[in-house]
Design a protein around this motif. Structure first.
Motif, PDB file in Angstrom:
ATOM      1  N   THR A 174     -11.018  -2.932  -0.478  1.00 27.08           N
ATOM      2  CA  THR A 174     -12.241  -2.713   0.297  1.00 27.08           C
ATOM      3  C   THR A 174     -12.224  -1.288   0.831  1.00 27.08           C
ATOM      4  O   THR A 174     -11.179  -0.629   0.869  1.00 27.08           O
ATOM      5  N   ARG A 175     -13.376  -0.816   1.238  1.00 26.97           N
ATOM      6  CA  ARG A 175     -13.454   0.518   1.826  1.00 26.97           C
ATOM      7  C   ARG A 175     -12.575   0.611   3.080  1.00 26.97           C
ATOM      8  O   ARG A 175     -11.935   1.641   3.325  1.00 26.97           O
ATOM      9  N   GLN A 176     -12.542  -0.493   3.846  1.00 28.82           N
ATOM     10  CA  GLN A 176     -11.745  -0.501   5.066  1.00 28.82           C
ATOM     11  C   GLN A 176     -10.264  -0.319   4.758  1.00 28.82           C
ATOM     12  O   GLN A 176      -9.543   0.386   5.472  1.00 28.82           O
ATOM     13  N   THR A 177      -9.800  -0.973   3.672  1.00 31.21           N
ATOM     14  CA  THR A 177      -8.394  -0.842   3.293  1.00 31.21           C
ATOM     15  C   THR A 177      -8.081   0.577   2.857  1.00 31.21           C
ATOM     16  O   THR A 177      -7.043   1.143   3.217  1.00 31.21           O
ATOM     17  N   ILE A 200      -9.626   3.309   3.748  1.00 29.88           N
ATOM     18  CA  ILE A 200      -9.662   4.174   4.933  1.00 29.88           C
ATOM     19  C   ILE A 200      -8.399   3.977   5.775  1.00 29.88           C
ATOM     20  O   ILE A 200      -7.832   4.943   6.299  1.00 29.88           O
ATOM     21  N   ARG A 201      -7.934   2.717   5.874  1.00 25.13           N
ATOM     22  CA  ARG A 201      -6.733   2.442   6.649  1.00 25.13           C
ATOM     23  C   ARG A 201      -5.515   3.126   6.028  1.00 25.13           C
ATOM     24  O   ARG A 201      -4.668   3.678   6.744  1.00 25.13           O
TER      25      ARG A 201
END
Length: 225
Positions: free
Chosen positions: A202-205, A207-208
């Motif tokens: 995911t984009r969140q992963t 970015i993390r």
């Protein structure tokens, strides 16, 4: 017609609704209805804010009996528990516990009995909160000890593979955006990725990982990935 309700709160896998009901029946209570909340914390959520707990405020009437295994089922916050018990007593509801066979009745008019009752309510509520704090501190100490060991505490398993991690770092260094990186690490779109062990990021992963590459690498190491 008066009724006897059992309220049960099941917040962990170690607790069991059927067990709380069987305990009440073994203690001699004849339960007309069971109201239960599952997976709800008694520390952070008031009785009146729980999906089923708040129904008690509408269902209970003067003369009804509210049965709980112990006062910690109502909550583990001193203020919340005392407020809930006093509210029901003002409605004429009798609160009874399975453990210790305690009875909280607002009908008593004798000042001495009222003082003893109120002191007991305060003591039981404070005990429930103290137990919650002790459990929390024990869990915290256990986690810290496991972290210090290093071999026992691994945290949540990473949702990315070592290969995906490398691609995220390489593309981020080149200034590529999250969307491009997500597509590049998608096993369906990129045959070089291991389809058995990888799933689309995911984009969140992404970015993390970009924000904390060292932490992401350590998570992979802890899980042997």
């Amino acid at each position: 017609m008066t009724k006897t309700l059992l309220y049960a709160r099941v917040s962990t896998n170690d607790q069991n609704l059927e067990h709380q009901l069987s305990q009440a029946e073994a203690a001699g209570f004849v339960i007309d209805e069971v109201v239960a909340d599952h997976g709800v914390s008694g520390v952070s959520t008031k009785l009146s804010q729980r999906a089923e707990g708040k129904r008690l405020y509408d269902k209970l009437r003067d003369g009804d009996i509210l049965v709980v295994r112990w006062v910690d089922r109502l909550g583990r916050n001193y203020q919340d528990v005392t407020e809930a018990i006093r509210h029901f007593m003002k409605q004429g509801v009798v609160i009874r516990t399975v453990i210790n066979n305690l009875t909280f009745n607002g009908a008593t008019k004798d000042p001495m009995q009222q003082a003893v009752r109120d002191a007991l309510i305060a003591f039981m509520a404070a005990t429930a909160e103290a137990q919650a704090e002790a459990i929390k501190e024990a869990q915290k100490a256990g986690i810290e000890a496991a972290k210090a060991d290093g071999s026992k505490y691994r945290g949540k398993k990473p949702s990315f593979t070592r290969q995906q991690y490398n691609v995220v770092c390489q593309m981020s260094a080149k200034g590529e955006g999250p969307t491009a990186i997500v597509n590049a690490t998608d096993p369906v779109m990129n045959s070089e990725m291991n389809g058995k062990n990888a799933s689309k990021l995911t984009r969140q992963t992404v970015i993390r990982i970009r924000n904390d590459p060292k932490g992401a690498a350590q998570a992979l190491e802890r899980w042997g990935l």
